[in-house]
Write an enzyme that holds these catalytic residues in place. Structure first.
Site, PDB file in Angstrom:
ATOM      1  N   GLY A   1      43.265  49.774  49.990  1.00  7.23           N
ATOM      2  CA  GLY A   1      43.983  49.501  48.742  1.00  7.23           C
ATOM      3  C   GLY A   1      43.974  48.019  48.392  1.00  7.23           C
TER       4      GLY A   1
ATOM      5  N   LYS B   1      40.664  50.554  41.992  1.00  8.43           N
ATOM      6  CA  LYS B   1      39.952  51.235  40.909  1.00  8.43           C
ATOM      7  C   LYS B   1      40.869  51.624  39.754  1.00  8.43           C
ATOM      8  CE  LYS B   1      37.153  52.866  44.658  1.00  8.43           C
ATOM      9  NZ  LYS B   1      37.112  53.864  45.735  1.00  8.43           N
TER      10      LYS B   1
ATOM     11  N   GLU C   1      31.064  54.202  50.762  1.00  6.60           N
ATOM     12  CA  GLU C   1      31.151  53.204  49.694  1.00  6.60           C
ATOM     13  C   GLU C   1      30.129  52.087  49.902  1.00  6.60           C
ATOM     14  OE1 GLU C   1      35.776  53.629  48.308  1.00  6.60           O
ATOM     15  OE2 GLU C   1      35.270  51.849  49.457  1.00  6.60           O
TER      16      GLU C   1
ATOM     17  N   GLU D   1      32.475  50.594  53.337  1.00  6.67           N
ATOM     18  CA  GLU D   1      33.383  51.375  54.174  1.00  6.67           C
ATOM     19  C   GLU D   1      33.200  52.853  53.914  1.00  6.67           C
ATOM     20  OE1 GLU D   1      37.585  51.478  53.549  1.00  6.67           O
ATOM     21  OE2 GLU D   1      37.423  51.108  51.396  1.00  6.67           O
TER      22      GLU D   1
ATOM     23  N   ARG E   1      38.663  60.971  53.757  1.00  8.75           N
ATOM     24  CA  ARG E   1      39.666  61.819  53.109  1.00  8.75           C
ATOM     25  C   ARG E   1      39.206  62.155  51.697  1.00  8.75           C
ATOM     26  NH1 ARG E   1      41.111  57.922  49.505  1.00  8.75           N
ATOM     27  NH2 ARG E   1      41.109  55.819  50.339  1.00  8.75           N
TER      28      ARG E   1
ATOM     29  N   VAL F   1      41.129  59.739  45.159  1.00  6.32           N
ATOM     30  CA  VAL F   1      41.758  59.870  43.836  1.00  6.32           C
ATOM     31  C   VAL F   1      40.721  60.350  42.812  1.00  6.32           C
ATOM     32  CG1 VAL F   1      42.877  58.591  41.966  1.00  6.32           C
ATOM     33  CG2 VAL F   1      43.436  58.055  44.341  1.00  6.32           C
TER      34      VAL F   1
ATOM     35  N   ARG G   1      42.651  56.379  35.242  1.00  6.33           N
ATOM     36  CA  ARG G   1      43.924  56.490  35.956  1.00  6.33           C
ATOM     37  C   ARG G   1      45.032  56.018  35.024  1.00  6.33           C
ATOM     38  NH1 ARG G   1      43.049  54.670  42.222  1.00  6.33           N
ATOM     39  NH2 ARG G   1      40.928  55.440  42.464  1.00  6.33           N
TER      40      ARG G   1
HETATM   41  P1  ADP Z   1      39.767  48.519  50.430  1.00  9.16           P
HETATM   42  O1  ADP Z   1      39.533  49.385  51.631  1.00  9.16           O
HETATM   43  O2  ADP Z   1      40.982  47.641  50.550  1.00  9.16           O
HETATM   44  O3  ADP Z   1      39.705  49.298  49.137  1.00  9.16           O
HETATM   45  P2  ADP Z   1      36.969  47.685  50.233  1.00  9.16           P
HETATM   46  O4  ADP Z   1      36.268  47.119  51.404  1.00  9.16           O
HETATM   47  O5  ADP Z   1      36.681  49.111  49.879  1.00  9.16           O
HETATM   48  O6  ADP Z   1      38.560  47.482  50.419  1.00  9.16           O
HETATM   49  O7  ADP Z   1      36.710  46.785  48.959  1.00  9.16           O
HETATM   50  C1  ADP Z   1      37.395  46.977  47.741  1.00  9.16           C
HETATM   51  C2  ADP Z   1      36.737  46.194  46.616  1.00  9.16           C
HETATM   52  O8  ADP Z   1      36.730  44.796  46.925  1.00  9.16           O
HETATM   53  C3  ADP Z   1      35.286  46.525  46.377  1.00  9.16           C
HETATM   54  O9  ADP Z   1      35.122  47.644  45.535  1.00  9.16           O
HETATM   55  C4  ADP Z   1      34.799  45.246  45.708  1.00  9.16           C
HETATM   56  O10 ADP Z   1      35.233  45.186  44.373  1.00  9.16           O
HETATM   57  C5  ADP Z   1      35.541  44.175  46.479  1.00  9.16           C
HETATM   58  N1  ADP Z   1      34.743  43.699  47.630  1.00  9.16           N
HETATM   59  C6  ADP Z   1      34.839  44.127  48.916  1.00  9.16           C
HETATM   60  N2  ADP Z   1      33.971  43.477  49.720  1.00  9.16           N
HETATM   61  C7  ADP Z   1      33.298  42.605  48.949  1.00  9.16           C
HETATM   62  C8  ADP Z   1      32.260  41.637  49.188  1.00  9.16           C
HETATM   63  N3  ADP Z   1      31.764  41.436  50.409  1.00  9.16           N
HETATM   64  N4  ADP Z   1      31.811  40.929  48.132  1.00  9.16           N
HETATM   65  C9  ADP Z   1      32.311  41.117  46.880  1.00  9.16           C
HETATM   66  N5  ADP Z   1      33.282  41.981  46.589  1.00  9.16           N
HETATM   67  C10 ADP Z   1      33.784  42.738  47.601  1.00  9.16           C
END
Ligand code: ADP
Length: 449
Positions: free
Chosen positions: A164, A237, A275, A288, A292, A295, A338
């Site tokens: 999040g 998102k 992702e 990642e 699960r 949304v 959303r």
């Molecule tokens: P969370 O698990 O908190 O949702 P994520 O690792 O999925 O975190 O990353 C969420 C969002 O953060 C990504 O969709 C992107 O917009 C941004 N982000 C994450 N890692 C990077 C990166 N290395 N460079 C640029 N943006 C990133």
């Protein structure tokens, strides 16, 4: 098949799961907090049990209470929805010990993929491209800085247990590193009770592209195409769509294959999402795996015609997937907005309150997933998302028009929402032309972002 499922969640996802169960002839048990006595999910389920006070810690995160409710109602499985206990491996393990099926992957799998720096390792070993960065966990700011100095700035500092958008900081310059690292680490300790961090190269103007996976107990894995979730605020998102207009058929196939390969390499089971970030030159990197339902799953349901919740239940009950990759046909274009009770003009501050008037849109290709009704009081204790409007049409332009029409029809009085903000996104020329990245909101709505 299960006789009775307890839904360890609230809001629209609990309602969504109750509906799927009912259609499958499975009885349902809702759990609710004292603040949710009047909530729709508690009224729609066959049985409902109060599990504690308003605070999530004492109710929706209270593992003992939820397990007691499951045993007392003789439910044979628990669907965790998203958030709350959905990625809690300890809870999955406790379910197993009590002989209750947890609808999701095993505890071991959750641990392996839920820990983001562990997941990176698993993906590196499987030769799935990951964002360049650390292989081993980092605990200390000075040690982290050395690595970041070598990598070159900007870098992204992330919490292994993050989710999040929490525990994550961009760091532009070496001078800022230690301060940013400590802030992110403190946030992680507070939110996840974990000080394990990792560092990634910051990808400039990426798109967030994720692939939906279904995997059964027999090693069959299929992917249901991608979702483009680049429209984000605070790394969360806001609007999701499928397909992504950024992918060529070749890139789509390569990313889809990588996602299936990732799930197989991890020995994954049930529904999951792989992702990726896609950079401006067309390189993609694993960030990642979410173990699960998400949304934004309805977007995939609309283009694939596959009910994801029913699939989750069937897989958990031990049925093999009834579709092979070549049977999966994706059609048209779907968008989800959303709807949050929040104020985009005040940094997306949550705005709970009473819904005084409500009119939901409808019509061909319009779907609304929600648990609110006229007169409902949105409690201040939980997430600010109160509804999801999903549309499906033959192509992206038609889907955008359909969503504009649907949001135009949506009336929600009494609380501040982001409906107008969503409308502005849909009306934006760059959005309409598909010129988006995760920087879209901060760039186009600087005051709000
Ligand atoms: P969370 O698990 O908190 O949702 P994520 O690792 O999925 O975190 O990353 C969420 C969002 O953060 C990504 O969709 C992107 O917009 C941004 N982000 C994450 N890692 C990077 C990166 N290395 N460079 C640029 N943006 C990133």
């Amino acid at each position: 098949m299960f006789q009775k499922i307890l839904i360890a969640n609230r809001g629209e996802i609990a309602v969504r799961i109750i509906r799927a169960c009912r259609e499958m002839g499975i009885k349902t048990v809702a759990v609710y907090s004292e603040a949710d006595r009047e909530a729709l999910h508690a009224q729609l389920a066959d049985e409902a049990i109060c599990i504690g006070p308003a605070s999530s810690l004492e109710s929706y995160l209270n593992m003992e209470q939820i397990l007691s409710a499951t045993i007392a109602t003789k439910a044979d499985a628990i669907h965790p929805g998203f958030g709350f206990l959905s990625e809690n491996s300890k809870f999955a393990q406790m379910c197993q010990k009590c002989n209750i099926t947890f609808i999701g992957p095993s505890a071991e799998m959750m641990e392996r993929m839920g820990n983001k720096s562990e997941a990176r390792k698993t993906m590196m070993a499987a030769k799935v491209p990951v964002v360049p960065g650390t292989k081993e966990p980092v605990y200390d700011a000075e040690e982290g800085k050395k690595i970041a100095d070598e990598m070159g700035y900007p870098v992204m500092i992330k919490a292994s247990s993050g989710g999040g958008g929490k525990g994550m900081r961009i760091c532009e310059r070496a001078e800022e590193f230690c301060e940013n690292f400590c802030t992110a680490q403190m946030e992680s300790v507070r939110a996840f009770n974990d000080n394990t961090m990792y560092i990634e190269k910051y990808i400039a103007h990426p798109r967030h592209i994720e692939f939906q996976i279904l995997a059964d107990k027999f090693g069959n894995v299929v992917q249901l195409g991608e979702r483009d979730c680049s429209i984000q605020r605070h790394h969360q998102k806001v609007l999701e769509e499928s397909p992504s207009c950024a992918l060529s058929e070749e890139l789509r196939k390569n990313m889809g294959d990588a996602a299936v390969h990732a799930a197989k390499a991890a020995g994954y089971e049930n529904a999951g999402t792989v992702e990726f970030l896609l950079d401006e030159t067309g390189n993609f990197y694993f960030i990642e795996m979410n173990t699960r339902i998400q949304v934004e799953h309805p977007v995939t349901e609309m283009v694939s015609g596959i009910d994801m919740i029913k699939e989750q239940i069937r897989i958990a009950a031990g049925y093999p997937l009834d579709k092979k990759q070549e049977d999966i046909k994706l059609q048209g274009h779907a968008i989800e907005c959303r709807i949050n009770a929040e104020d985009p003009k005040r940094n997306f501050m949550p705005c709970p309150g009473v819904i005084e008037e409500l009119h939901l849109p409808g019509g061909f290709g319009v779907r609304v997933d929600t648990a609110v009704y006229q007169g409902y009081e949105i409690p201040p204790f939980y997430d600010s998302m109160i509804a999801k409007v999903i549309v499906h049409d033959k192509d992206r332009a038609s889907a955008i028009n359909k969503m504009r029409s649907a949001l135009g029809e949506l009336i929600l009085e009494g609380v501040v929402t982001n409906i107008d903000f969503q409308y502005e996104i849909l009306n934006n020329k760059d959005f309409q032309e598909g010129k988006t990245s995760t920087d879209f909101i901060p760039e186009h709505f600087p005051v709000e972002g």
